[in-house]
Design a protein around this motif. Structure first.
Motif, PDB file in Angstrom:
ATOM      1  N   GLN A   1       9.434   1.848 -42.029  1.00 31.88           N
ATOM      2  CA  GLN A   1      10.180   0.730 -42.596  1.00 31.88           C
ATOM      3  C   GLN A   1       9.413  -0.570 -42.361  1.00 31.88           C
ATOM      4  O   GLN A   1       8.918  -0.826 -41.267  1.00 31.88           O
ATOM      5  N   THR A   2       9.293  -1.367 -43.392  1.00 33.91           N
ATOM      6  CA  THR A   2       8.576  -2.628 -43.280  1.00 33.91           C
ATOM      7  C   THR A   2       9.319  -3.604 -42.365  1.00 33.91           C
ATOM      8  O   THR A   2      10.536  -3.737 -42.434  1.00 33.91           O
ATOM      9  N   ILE A   3       8.572  -4.281 -41.513  1.00 36.23           N
ATOM     10  CA  ILE A   3       9.130  -5.351 -40.686  1.00 36.23           C
ATOM     11  C   ILE A   3       9.015  -6.632 -41.487  1.00 36.23           C
ATOM     12  O   ILE A   3       7.925  -7.013 -41.922  1.00 36.23           O
ATOM     13  N   THR A   4      10.110  -7.300 -41.712  1.00 38.19           N
ATOM     14  CA  THR A   4      10.119  -8.480 -42.572  1.00 38.19           C
ATOM     15  C   THR A   4       9.235  -9.580 -42.006  1.00 38.19           C
ATOM     16  O   THR A   4       8.975  -9.647 -40.801  1.00 38.19           O
ATOM     17  N   VAL A   5       8.781 -10.450 -42.906  1.00 40.48           N
ATOM     18  CA  VAL A   5       7.986 -11.600 -42.481  1.00 40.48           C
ATOM     19  C   VAL A   5       8.777 -12.447 -41.494  1.00 40.48           C
ATOM     20  O   VAL A   5       8.244 -12.927 -40.486  1.00 40.48           O
ATOM     21  N   GLU A   6      10.075 -12.624 -41.774  1.00 43.09           N
ATOM     22  CA  GLU A   6      10.906 -13.455 -40.899  1.00 43.09           C
ATOM     23  C   GLU A   6      10.971 -12.892 -39.483  1.00 43.09           C
ATOM     24  O   GLU A   6      10.876 -13.647 -38.497  1.00 43.09           O
ATOM     25  N   LEU A   7      11.119 -11.572 -39.370  1.00 43.56           N
ATOM     26  CA  LEU A   7      11.195 -10.967 -38.048  1.00 43.56           C
ATOM     27  C   LEU A   7       9.851 -11.059 -37.332  1.00 43.56           C
ATOM     28  O   LEU A   7       9.799 -11.290 -36.115  1.00 43.56           O
ATOM     29  N   ARG A   8       8.772 -10.891 -38.057  1.00 41.79           N
ATOM     30  CA  ARG A   8       7.442 -10.980 -37.449  1.00 41.79           C
ATOM     31  C   ARG A   8       7.167 -12.389 -36.933  1.00 41.79           C
ATOM     32  O   ARG A   8       6.673 -12.571 -35.811  1.00 41.79           O
ATOM     33  N   VAL A   9       7.501 -13.389 -37.742  1.00 45.45           N
ATOM     34  CA  VAL A   9       7.282 -14.775 -37.325  1.00 45.45           C
ATOM     35  C   VAL A   9       8.184 -15.128 -36.143  1.00 45.45           C
ATOM     36  O   VAL A   9       7.751 -15.788 -35.195  1.00 45.45           O
ATOM     37  N   ALA A  10       9.420 -14.679 -36.184  1.00 48.54           N
ATOM     38  CA  ALA A  10      10.355 -14.975 -35.094  1.00 48.54           C
ATOM     39  C   ALA A  10       9.863 -14.383 -33.772  1.00 48.54           C
ATOM     40  O   ALA A  10       9.943 -15.036 -32.721  1.00 48.54           O
ATOM     41  N   ALA A  11       9.353 -13.169 -33.801  1.00 48.62           N
ATOM     42  CA  ALA A  11       8.855 -12.539 -32.580  1.00 48.62           C
ATOM     43  C   ALA A  11       7.674 -13.314 -32.010  1.00 48.62           C
ATOM     44  O   ALA A  11       7.573 -13.525 -30.787  1.00 48.62           O
ATOM     45  N   ALA A  12       6.782 -13.756 -32.885  1.00 50.13           N
ATOM     46  CA  ALA A  12       5.630 -14.526 -32.423  1.00 50.13           C
ATOM     47  C   ALA A  12       6.060 -15.871 -31.856  1.00 50.13           C
ATOM     48  O   ALA A  12       5.543 -16.311 -30.816  1.00 50.13           O
ATOM     49  N   LEU A  13       6.995 -16.539 -32.512  1.00 50.50           N
ATOM     50  CA  LEU A  13       7.476 -17.822 -32.006  1.00 50.50           C
ATOM     51  C   LEU A  13       8.143 -17.668 -30.647  1.00 50.50           C
ATOM     52  O   LEU A  13       7.988 -18.525 -29.770  1.00 50.50           O
ATOM     53  N   TRP A  14       8.891 -16.591 -30.476  1.00 49.54           N
ATOM     54  CA  TRP A  14       9.553 -16.362 -29.181  1.00 49.54           C
ATOM     55  C   TRP A  14       8.502 -16.209 -28.082  1.00 49.54           C
ATOM     56  O   TRP A  14       8.658 -16.744 -26.983  1.00 49.54           O
ATOM     57  N   TYR A  15       7.432 -15.489 -28.389  1.00 45.20           N
ATOM     58  CA  TYR A  15       6.351 -15.332 -27.412  1.00 45.20           C
ATOM     59  C   TYR A  15       5.709 -16.688 -27.093  1.00 45.20           C
ATOM     60  O   TYR A  15       5.508 -17.037 -25.925  1.00 45.20           O
ATOM     61  N   LEU A  16       5.376 -17.443 -28.116  1.00 42.69           N
ATOM     62  CA  LEU A  16       4.727 -18.733 -27.901  1.00 42.69           C
ATOM     63  C   LEU A  16       5.636 -19.706 -27.153  1.00 42.69           C
ATOM     64  O   LEU A  16       5.169 -20.498 -26.327  1.00 42.69           O
ATOM     65  N   ALA A  17       6.932 -19.641 -27.443  1.00 40.85           N
ATOM     66  CA  ALA A  17       7.880 -20.557 -26.824  1.00 40.85           C
ATOM     67  C   ALA A  17       8.193 -20.211 -25.374  1.00 40.85           C
ATOM     68  O   ALA A  17       8.565 -21.078 -24.587  1.00 40.85           O
TER      69      ALA A  17
END
Length: 363
Positions: free
Chosen positions: A64-80
């Motif tokens: 199942q494809t991981i949406t762009v929104e979920l991918r960006v959110a995960a990266a932002l959570w890491y950076l934050a």
């Protein structure tokens, strides 16, 4: 009759994304988006739209494809937060290897936006910056403030001593120029922590542009009988040059005018100190040791710089509470460069003229 091959089925373990789908997307208000992802929902949407061509993947019957929104959110959570990948994987319903790859891909994609969000000002934008420094900080002919900041890293096994800075930790250097609004206009990332700021500068594109007369226009402003060029403001670690101004060396016998000049220059340079503070306060992975391959660290830092400007341009609030644990700037380089090493006659005349100007024009 040839038997058809059986269709392969999904082989990956299904993980719950209930928190993302139902809680974040369903209930988070704007303040909660800002608190957890460090950007408001509208800015998040803008970012996803810009990254979508780079991150969108095709869905197959295998996964199942991981949406762009979920991918960006995960990266932002890491950076934050700088949280570990295992926690991040559980939170976003992914495998650890998957979330590790996603953070890397999103940061790479954000870095490609650098040329859009981080640019040296030219033309009307340059004039806006110069006027901004004069109006806000009372410093004429200033096009930006420059400084270096150390980001803690896990050094490579080879040449680890190169990354050991004078503060007693391993780091790489972020050299940055900022405008009057503390937005980055130029960054240089990747030099090992033991390297002096002046050497980082001399090996940067910024330096070569300046030395070839391509950094700023040649127009000057006459102040106290001296033609003052457009210039950057630096600290004692940098050389005094026609396009780079710094304070008088404090030998314990500075005149009142010289002390005033140093105060006014330091006051205007608060813009770059503020930028570094807000960069690390919003993207708190930079406050911790970045425990990834040293070759990937510049991408993470550059992505944070792009996001810093994105947030500023979209008026995303910076909360005072984020400054907790952000250290005040600490000089970790060698003392002031001796005047004999500088082509300083012209710049010294400029510095003396500005000293007289500041004495006659208090703020």
């Amino acid at each position: 009759m040839i038997a058809s091959r059986p269709r392969r089925i999904l082989w990956n373990r299904r993980r719950s994304r209930e928190w993302w789908n139902n809680i974040v997307l369903g209930t988070y208000n704007d303040d909660q988006w800002l608190e957890h992802f460090r950007i408001r929902r509208r800015t998040f949407n803008v970012l996803c739209d810009k990254l979508r061509p780079l991150l969108k993947k095709k869905q197959t019957h295998l996964r199942q494809t991981i949406t762009v929104e979920l991918r960006v959110a995960a990266a932002l959570w890491y950076l934050a937060s700088g949280t570990d990948y295992r926690t991040l994987a559980e939170l976003f319903g992914m495998g650890k290897a998957t979330v590790h790859r996603i953070v890397s891909e999103v940061c790479e994609a954000i870095r490609t936006l650098q040329s859009f969000f981080i640019n040296l000002p030219k033309g009307e934008k340059l004039q806006e910056v110069v006027e901004g420094f004069k109006e806000r900080w009372g410093f004429p002919q200033c096009a930006g403030a420059i400084d270096g900041s150390h980001i803690s890293v896990t050094p490579p096994s080879e040449d680890s001593k190169d990354y050991y800075n004078r503060k007693g930790s391993y780091s790489i250097i972020l050299q940055a120029v900022v405008d009057h609004r503390s937005r980055f206009t130029n960054i240089n990332v990747g030099w090992p922590g033991s390297v002096h700021d002046a050497r980082v500068l001399r090996n940067s594109t910024l330096f070569h542009l300046a030395e070839n007369g391509q950094l700023f226009p040649t127009e000057t402003q006459e102040i106290e009988g001296v033609h003052i060029p457009v210039m950057l403001l630096g600290d004692p670690a940098y050389p005094l040059m026609s396009w780079l101004m710094k304070g008088f060396p404090d030998n314990g016998h500075l005149s009142r005018e010289q002390r005033l000049f140093n105060y006014r220059l330091s006051r205007a340079r608060m813009t770059v100190e503020c930028a570094f503070g807000q960069l690390k306060g919003r993207w708190r992975c930079l406050l911790k040791k970045i425990e990834v391959s040293i070759t990937r660290v510049p991408t993470i830092i550059s992505a944070c710089c792009v996001l810093h400007n994105l947030c500023s341009m979209n008026d995303d609030t910076f909360l005072d509470a984020w400054m907790q644990d952000v250290e005040e700037p600490v000089e970790v380089n060698a003392p002031d460069i001796p005047v004999t090493q500088e082509r300083a006659e012209g710049p010294q005349c400029v510095r003396r003229a500005l000293s007289l100007y500041f004495d006659k024009n208090p703020v």
